[in-house]
Design an enzyme around this catalytic site. Sequence first.
Site, PDB file in Angstrom:
ATOM      1  N   GLY A  74       0.632  -1.222   0.166  1.00 39.91           N
ATOM      2  CA  GLY A  74       0.078  -0.010  -0.029  1.00 39.91           C
ATOM      3  C   GLY A  74       0.866   0.987  -0.095  1.00 39.91           C
TER       4      GLY A  74
ATOM      5  CG  LEU B 185      -0.886   1.807  -3.885  1.00 31.99           C
ATOM      6  CD1 LEU B 185      -1.821   1.392  -5.226  1.00 31.99           C
ATOM      7  CD2 LEU B 185       0.324   0.584  -3.769  1.00 31.99           C
ATOM      8  CG  HIS B 186       5.252   4.975  -5.269  1.00 29.36           C
ATOM      9  ND1 HIS B 186       5.709   4.506  -6.346  1.00 29.36           N
ATOM     10  CD2 HIS B 186       5.940   4.182  -4.154  1.00 29.36           C
ATOM     11  CE1 HIS B 186       6.609   3.342  -6.024  1.00 29.36           C
ATOM     12  NE2 HIS B 186       6.429   3.283  -4.718  1.00 29.36           N
TER      13      HIS B 186
ATOM     14  N   GLY C 269       5.318   4.268  -9.454  1.00 34.65           N
ATOM     15  CA  GLY C 269       5.894   3.219  -9.707  1.00 34.65           C
ATOM     16  C   GLY C 269       5.060   2.019  -9.375  1.00 34.65           C
ATOM     17  CG  HIS C 270       3.240   0.934  -5.803  1.00 35.69           C
ATOM     18  ND1 HIS C 270       3.447   1.796  -4.854  1.00 35.69           N
ATOM     19  CD2 HIS C 270       4.085  -0.306  -5.089  1.00 35.69           C
ATOM     20  CE1 HIS C 270       4.226   1.201  -3.681  1.00 35.69           C
ATOM     21  NE2 HIS C 270       4.378  -0.071  -4.044  1.00 35.69           N
TER      22      HIS C 270
ATOM     23  CD  GLN D 207       7.360  -7.400   3.910  1.00 36.92           C
ATOM     24  OE1 GLN D 207       6.787  -8.264   3.471  1.00 36.92           O
ATOM     25  NE2 GLN D 207       8.155  -6.440   2.995  1.00 36.92           N
TER      26      GLN D 207
ATOM     27  N   GLY E 182       8.719  -4.371  -8.795  1.00 33.84           N
ATOM     28  CA  GLY E 182       9.621  -3.330  -9.257  1.00 33.84           C
ATOM     29  C   GLY E 182      11.159  -3.897  -8.842  1.00 33.84           C
TER      30      GLY E 182
ATOM     31  CB  SER F   5      10.742   4.343  -1.668  1.00 36.98           C
ATOM     32  OG  SER F   5      10.540   3.984  -0.452  1.00 36.98           O
TER      33      SER F   5
END
Length: 287
Positions: free
Chosen positions: A34, A36-37, A39-40, A64, A150, A188
Amino acid sequence: MNAVPVVGRVAELREAADAARARGGSVGLVPTMGYLHEGHQSLVARSAAENDLTVVSIFVNPLQFAEGEDYGTYPRDLDRDLEMCADAGAGLVFAPGAEEMYPQVPLTSVAVEGLNAVLEGWSRPAHFDGVATVVAKLFAMLGPGRAYFGEKDYQQLAVIRRMAADLSMPVEVVGCPTFREPDGLAMSSRNVYLAADERPAATVLWRSLQAGRDAVVQGSRDPGEVEAAMASVLAAEPLACPDYAAVVNAATLERPDVLDGELRLLVAARVGRARLIDNLGLDVGRL
Ligand code: PAF
């Protein structure tokens, strides 16, 4: 614009994917955490162009994150994410709660040995096992024919590719180029942590990668020399706290004795609250 449907249950996710497959359609997955930018969005748009149904998963995966990392404060904005997904052509968003993803404490973990221990693994030892485990679960839940990641998280892409190959998972893992701000900063979700004075300093990662590339282009074939060129750029930025500057074989992530073939230059540094990573590919055979 039409709103994108959202489901939170694995059974609903499977039902939608099975229905698409029953119509003869292909299913693409874009796994995300989530916030998002663009790139996503480029991953979603690529999947939408190549598949009949594109599912975006939005789940901040506790497995993670290590103790003391930013799991609790990781940026979240589901409404904005849904608009961005719809904009980019997603057909379905899967946004489960932690109890749906992990109904019981998992006793099973996926470890891509070796690839999980270098670079990011030096400072985040359990990170890639958490990533591989949740991605394996998402693949099992949905059964996508293709999944999009990505290149910005290059080591993650290498880990997932190897996991899918080693475990004969019937999915094509598709790597997509990094999206950058006009000044070179890789997009990012964690860039939101950068304070105004730290934002220009954050371009040091991109500048460091360019210094490494220039060293190779100018003829250096010594990994130590190239890493030193990258590290000196990182060290010259007072607001950055460097973690590593490395040059590795693009497939194995091993450091070669002499630079040759397809390489990946990778850097990591902390700038204020943000721990940033970036990388650049270079094919010595094509210089
Ligand atoms: O890259 C990310 O956002 C995450 O690591 C992923 C692949 C969605 C797994 O949680």
